[in-house]
Design an enzyme around this catalytic site. Structure first.
Site, PDB file in Angstrom:
ATOM      1  N   ASP A  83       0.848  -1.187   0.000  1.00  0.00           N
ATOM      2  CA  ASP A  83       0.000   0.000   0.000  1.00  0.00           C
ATOM      3  C   ASP A  83       0.884   1.238   0.000  1.00  0.00           C
ATOM      4  OD1 ASP A  83      -2.326  -1.421   0.057  1.00  0.00           O
ATOM      5  OD2 ASP A  83      -2.553  -1.345   2.231  1.00  0.00           O
ATOM      6  N   ASP A 380      -4.226  -2.975   5.139  1.00  0.00           N
ATOM      7  CA  ASP A 380      -4.739  -2.508   6.424  1.00  0.00           C
ATOM      8  C   ASP A 380      -6.265  -2.549   6.526  1.00  0.00           C
ATOM      9  OD1 ASP A 380      -5.350  -0.479   4.695  1.00  0.00           O
ATOM     10  OD2 ASP A 380      -4.123   1.051   5.672  1.00  0.00           O
TER      11      ASP A 380
END
Length: 552
Positions: A83, A380
């Site tokens: 990410d 996440d």
């Protein structure tokens, strides 16, 4: 048999049953001992010790291992899908640019009050964050995601928003939460004083702009959004993206208060303005990505940001370099539209995937695995769970990560930092290296003992190394060797070589060469002592056996 006087008969060529049985027992004992020596029973212990020791040390370096075998798998990783927000960047958003229409005002005083009021509603009510101000002296306490906190702080500090007064003056009628497909969120509110109903939208600038037919000027006048004005506004968005800013748009629409609204209308909106949020890269990320590249691990950034913003951040982090012109920056919908064969063809060259959906990340991981890569994925969010499960090693974020993401992962990165991913890779390689060291050590001992006893048993009928001695070597000395090799710590040199592939043999050619040379040396010395030791050193059989054991 016995004679008439009860004495045993020891005729030449005949032996008693006791002697035969005793010989068979000795032969059986020797055979069992050779089998015990041939099996490296210390290996499971060594592997478990290595993994457990590494797991304990990795916690101190902000990597909490949930699945023990993931320690070793990290050493073989060839591709990391990461990410952007919070992992490569600090996740500390701050508004650095503000536009109303095609103008960039210096502050709230340069904008009409009606525009400021609408912007405060869009920022203060269309949000999952909150503003709490205990008194007029202390600074406000702002909660929410980093993006929401940055927008609320900007509204309070620059626009003079009073969050409590705003909530008292308006009533929220309907909320549409942020959607990863549409990249925007909406809220419908009713002004308690006038009864006017307004729908507010906030989200990715290019997506909100596509639904706008009007735009607001700094003087508060709504103007038609023609082709030229749209091009100018798109240029503003692109310029922000090139400067690695995340561009968020605010838009609104007057709603007929007499009509029942089951959902918030998102057509024919009036654009209020843009804000550009800067999320600086972590200072250590560039060096970490360089270390990965040097170690033969490809880093691929998967983000929901605009492609220009994603490209700018990737250049800043070192994921895209001028030395590799073949690298591809692609949007999620483009990758999604390709056939599996086309995806397989380009997957190795993809460096950045922008405007991606969770399923795009999952597809990327699947194609990389089909190409033979060992893949690690960072995530996440709850929607990252499929990709984390599919990856060879799933790494969830300990600070911003959801419980679903953590449950789906193998390792939790406690500080949300990409540098910790590199540390986990280094420890993984150390684990694999330690296991190889122990295997080489164990097999050398076993081969030498096996050959010595086998050759001696065949040629002389006796084993120089007794059962008790070999059990001592196997259970005590090998355990000490396992402890010593299992607790070896990683060195920087581990990241200077390519990763171990998915199909690479556990025992390499170099290990076979070392094993053969060292075992041959030990066998030669010990067989020389077995056959010539008594003559050379003048010892009896017991003394010679002790000397062989000590030499071994």
């Amino acid at each position: 048999t016995k004679d008439d006087q009860g004495k045993p008969l020891f005729n030449k060529g005949h032996v008693t049953f006791d002697a035969v049985f005793s010989s068979l027992v000795v032969i059986f004992q020797q055979a069992v001992t050779i089998i015990v020596v041939a099996i490296p029973e210390g290996l499971p212990l060594a592997v478990t010790l290595t993994l457990a020791f590494s797991m304990k040390r990795m916690v101190k370096e902000n990597a909490l291992v949930r699945r023990l075998s993931a320690c070793e798998t990290m050493g073989s990783v060839t591709a990391i899908c990461t990410d952007k927000t919070g992992t490569l960047t600090l996740n500390q958003m701050k508004v650095t640019e503000f536009w109303v229409g095609t103008d960039q005002p210096r502050g709230a005083t340069a904008i009409a009050g009606s525009v400021v009021s609408l912007l405060c509603q869009g920022a203060g009510l269309n949000t999952t964050g909150s503003v709490y101000k205990p008194d007029n002296v202390s600074p406000p306490e702002i909660t929410g995601s980093p993006t929401e906190k940055a927008l609320l702080l900007w509204a309070v500090a620059d626009l003079g928003m009073d969050a409590d007064a705003l909530k008292r003056s308006c009533k929220v009628l309907h909320v549409e939460a942020f959607n990863s497909d549409k990249k925007r969120s909406g809220v419908m509110i009713k002004d308690n004083a006038t009864g006017a109903v307004v729908a507010h939208w906030k989200g990715a600038a290019e997506m909100v702009l596509a639904n706008c037919s009007m735009y607001m000027d700094t003087d508060g006048a709504a103007r038609e959004l023609g082709a030229e004005q749209r091009r100018n506004l798109e240029k503003v968005i692109n310029d922000m993206a090139v400067g690695s800013l995340r561009c968020i748009a605010f838009a609104y629409k007057q709603v007929d208060s007499t009509t029942e609204q089951s959902k918030i209308d998102n057509d024919g909106l009036t654009l209020l303005g843009f804000v550009g949020l800067k999320d600086p890269c972590r200072p250590e990320v560039k060096a970490a990505i360089e270390a990965c590249t040097k170690a033969g691990v490809a880093v691929k950034m998967v983000t929901g940001d605009n492609i220009l913003t994603a490209r700018a951040i990737a250049k800043e982090c070192g994921i895209i370099s001028s030395n590799d012109p073949s690298g591809i920056v692609i949007e999620g919908h483009e990758f999604r539209a390709m056939s599996p064969e086309q995806q397989l063809e380009i997957v190795d060259r993809i460096h950045v995937m922008a405007r991606s959906l969770p399923l795009d990340k999952l597809a990327l991981v699947q194609r990389l695995k089909q190409k033979g890569h060992v893949v690690a994925v960072t995530g996440d969010g709850t929607n990252d769970a499929p990709a984390l499960k599919e990856a060879d090693v799933g790494l969830s974020m300990g600070v911003q990560g959801t419980e679903v993401a953590k449950e789906s992962s193998d390792i939790i990165i406690l500080n949300d930092n990409f540098d910790t991913v590199v540390t986990a890779t280094r420890w993984g390689r150390c684990v694999y290296n330690n296991i190889q060291k122990f295997i080489q050590f164990q097999l050398t001992v076993n081969v030498a003992a096996l050959v010595i006893n086998f050759v001696s048993a065949i040629t002389t009928g006796k084993m120089p190394l007794t059962t008790v001695q070999l059990l001592w070597v196997n259970l005590i000395m090998d355990t000490m060797g396992a402890l010593a090799l299992a607790t070896d710590t990683p060195t920087k040199a581990l990241m200077d070589r390519p990763p171990i592939g998915r199909t690479a043999p556990l025992i390499s050619n170099a290990m076979w060469r070392n094993l053969a040379a060292q075992a041959a040396f030990q066998i030669a010395v010990l067989l020389a002592l077995q056959y010539r030791g008594r003559d050379v050193f003048g010892t009896d059989e017991k003394g010679n056996g002790t000397m062989i054991f000590n030499a071994f």
